[in-house]
Motif scaffolding. Structure first.
Motif: not given
Length: 631
Positions: A20, A22-24, A26-27, A34, A47, A195, A197
């Motif tokens: 997660l 990378k996704e955070i 990118d957001s 976020t 992050c 996001f 986990q």
């Protein structure tokens, strides 16, 4: 703009992200508010640190943990990344200089405590900085239903008004669904990307054992699992006692609590990190930023205050992905002791008001005065003077600290002052007669030129470096000079330093925050009930109990916790356990512990069976605590 993975590799030497991350990132880079709920060890700081390095401007990091702020700033500086922290106790002139550095010095990170946002002039300065990202660490503190609510966090919503296009990133390791929604509302996040986990740690087996002799069970666990371990206890006395007991049993053990000096903390931590000590016994002061991958076992010998803390402390086991254990050892006395520890020491409004008035009187602060006044503070002396219970007083001070009324820093530093009592020419004469002391004395007089005229604050470690001697050698020379009446030398340890952030207004001050006190007290009661439910529930998988507490639904049992293991090896015939014990006692008299070890049954089942056999006169107990068949 460089790629996120390039930044990660360049500065942090990692070739791939954790789940997660990378996704955070990118957001955040897409400019979206976020929310990241990553359990302990999930790598929350990456992050915001990686996207901050990819964007122009400064990342503002709001965190309540001074020690963690200092640690992260130090680590960033080691990577040649410019970072500053505005922690408590910094004077206004220095803050102005630091903020100037942020504005004109190409800094990338500005860390500050939420209390700093309560100063309008600091808020004004921050508004003019080139902020590119705002990260809110330990975001559960925003919520009145979080386990460490701090009203100063509510000022974060003010930043939303001035940084409309700047993404806000809220990060926490433990938050219930109620807390999550509260954070989003209070911060004013606009349709944030969320996001989460999973809270499930599949490699950790959660164990709850009811035992009579906790030390014996700890010994068994550490012998069976000789890898690095952490034992959590509730207070400093238990820390020292457990360490001494384990050392006497042949284990390499050290300890860690909030009363140690920084040097002692570092020394003991390094013993454990380098595996010169198998186990570290610690209060909840230990654990922040600890990332030791091969911790096999985390043991709680006393009940934790809440499941949030328990989850985070347990999560320090098995970070390398190998099978690990989180063990709670409990007995029938723990419930009552926990109420004494957690509930009976909660200050109510009346006590808080009385304590605050006495605190101001203690430091001779007049009504309407005290702003920015700082004092050395000895908790025990204060409590003795006014006949206050120590733990309740400490909790009241902590509450005032969380509300930003005072800042209580527990540095536990040794304050030293020194002055020469003889003239400089006599000091030179002394050096000529004592050449072994010459380098140390020269370093002192060169470092502190006014030391002949007045008592001067004195730093042993500085003199040690300048004279190329150890601190022990410096101390020995000072003691010799003191004995010869060449110097006046005073050293004292301070429990804490208290800084008053507001003028004294007695009832007005306390009335303003008392509603938070009532909510906090109720929350602590509810949290303790959740812990007791977790400990006492014998019909549910322990992993499922934890996931359910954090709002994560699952229908599958973990198969490895203490409940699941009991179910897997459960003996269905009601009389089979007493029968098994009777069969065993035909061969020899045994203690309950020996019966438990031989049969591999849990303590509760063995005790219940023994009581049944005693009541029915099948067995008797001897003076050496061994059970034998009744003739």
């Amino acid at each position: 703009m460089p790629e996120a993975q390039e930044i990660l590799l360049k500065y942090w030497k990692h070739s791939s992200f954790r789940p997660l991350q990378k996704e955070i990132i990118d957001s955040v880079l897409n400019g979206q508010d976020t929310f990241a709920l990553l359990p302990t060890g999930g790598g929350k700081s990456i992050c915001f640190q990686v996207p901050a390095m990819m964007k122009d401007g400064i990342c503002l990091v709001i965190s309540p943990l001074i020690a963690l702020m200092k640690d992260q700033v130090a680590n960033l500086q080691k990577l040649d990344i410019k970072a500053i922290a505005l922690t408590g106790g910094i004077h206004t002139d220095e803050i102005i200089d630091l903020l100037d550095n942020c504005q004109y010095g190409n800094y990338k990170f500005l860390y500050l405590s939420p209390e700093r946002l309560q100063s309008d002039w600091i808020l004004e300065r921050i508004k003019n900085l080139p902020i590119s990202l705002i990260a809110i660490d330990e975001a559960h503190c925003v919520s009145q239903w979080g386990h460490d609510f701090r009203p100063a966090y509510l000022k974060i919503s003010e930043l939303k008004k001035y940084f409309l296009k700047v993404p806000f990133l809220a990060l926490t390791a433990s938050a219930t669904p109620k807390v999550i929604e509260d954070i989003k509302t209070e911060v004013g996040m606009k349709d944030p990307a969320f996001f989460q986990q999973s809270f499930e740690r599949k490699n950790i087996a959660y164990m709850v054992f009811e035992v009579e002799d906790k030390l014996y069970r700890v010994e068994q666990i550490l012998k069976k699992n000789p890898q690095p371990s952490i034992i959590y206890v509730r207070n400093r006395k238990s820390c020292l006692n457990m360490a001494a007991q384990l050392q006497s049993l042949g284990f390499t053990a050290t300890y860690y609590h909030g009363g140690l000096t920084s040097k002692e903390k570092d020394k003991n931590m390094n013993l454990w990190m380098s595996e010169q000590a198998q186990v570290i016994i610690a209060t909840n002061a230990f654990g922040m930023g600890i990332d030791k991958g091969n911790v096999k076992t985390v043991i709680h010998t006393q009940l934790p205050e809440n499941l949030e803390n328990y989850y985070q402390e347990s999560g320090r086991a098995g970070r390398n992905g190998d099978k690990a254990f989180s063990v709670v050892l409990t007995n029938s006395a723990d419930s009552n002791q926990s109420e004494q520890q957690f509930l009976n020491i909660l200050p109510d409004k009346k006590f808080l008001n009385k304590m605050y008035v006495k605190l101001c009187n203690y430091f001779q602060i007049a009504y309407g005065e005290g702003l920015d006044d700082s004092f050395s503070f000895k908790l025990n002396h204060f409590c003795q003077k006014y006949d206050f219970p120590t733990l309740k007083t400490y909790n009241a001070l902590q509450f005032l600290n969380q509300q930003g009324i005072i800042t209580m820093s527990q540095e536990f530093s040794e304050k030293i002052t020194m002055q020469f009592l003889i003239e400089s020419k006599e000091v030179i004469r002394y050096m000529s007669l004592n050449p072994n002391d010459e380098e140390i004395i020269l370093a002192i007089v060169r470092t502190y030129p006014g030391i002949y005229e007045m008592k001067t604050p004195f730093n042993i470690s500085v003199i040690a470096k300048k004279s190329n001697h150890t601190e022990e050698q410096i101390a020995a020379v000072l003691e010799k000079l003191l004995a010869k009446e060449i110097i006046d030398y005073k050293a004292k340890n301070n429990d804490a330093t208290i800084l008053f952030n507001e003028v004294r207004e007695d009832d007005l001050t306390i009335n303003r925050v008392s509603k938070y006190l009532e909510k906090q007290n109720q929350l602590k009661k509810d949290q303790l009930l959740s812990v007791l439910h977790y400990i006492k529930d014998q019909k549910t998988c322990k992993n499922r109990l934890i996931l359910d507490y954090f709002g994560e639904e699952t229908t599958a049992n973990c198969g490895v916790c203490s409940y699941c293991i009991t179910q897997r090896g459960k003996i269905t015939e009601a009389d089979s356990i007493p029968d098994k014990i009777l069969h065993l006692l035909k061969s020899a008299s045994l203690t309950s512990r020996e019966i438990e070890t031989t049969t591999k049954l849990n303590t509760g089942d063995v005790i219940n069976a023994l009581q049944e056999l005693l009541e029915n006169n099948y067995i008797t107990v001897q003076s050496n605590n061994k059970y034998t068949l009744k003739l």
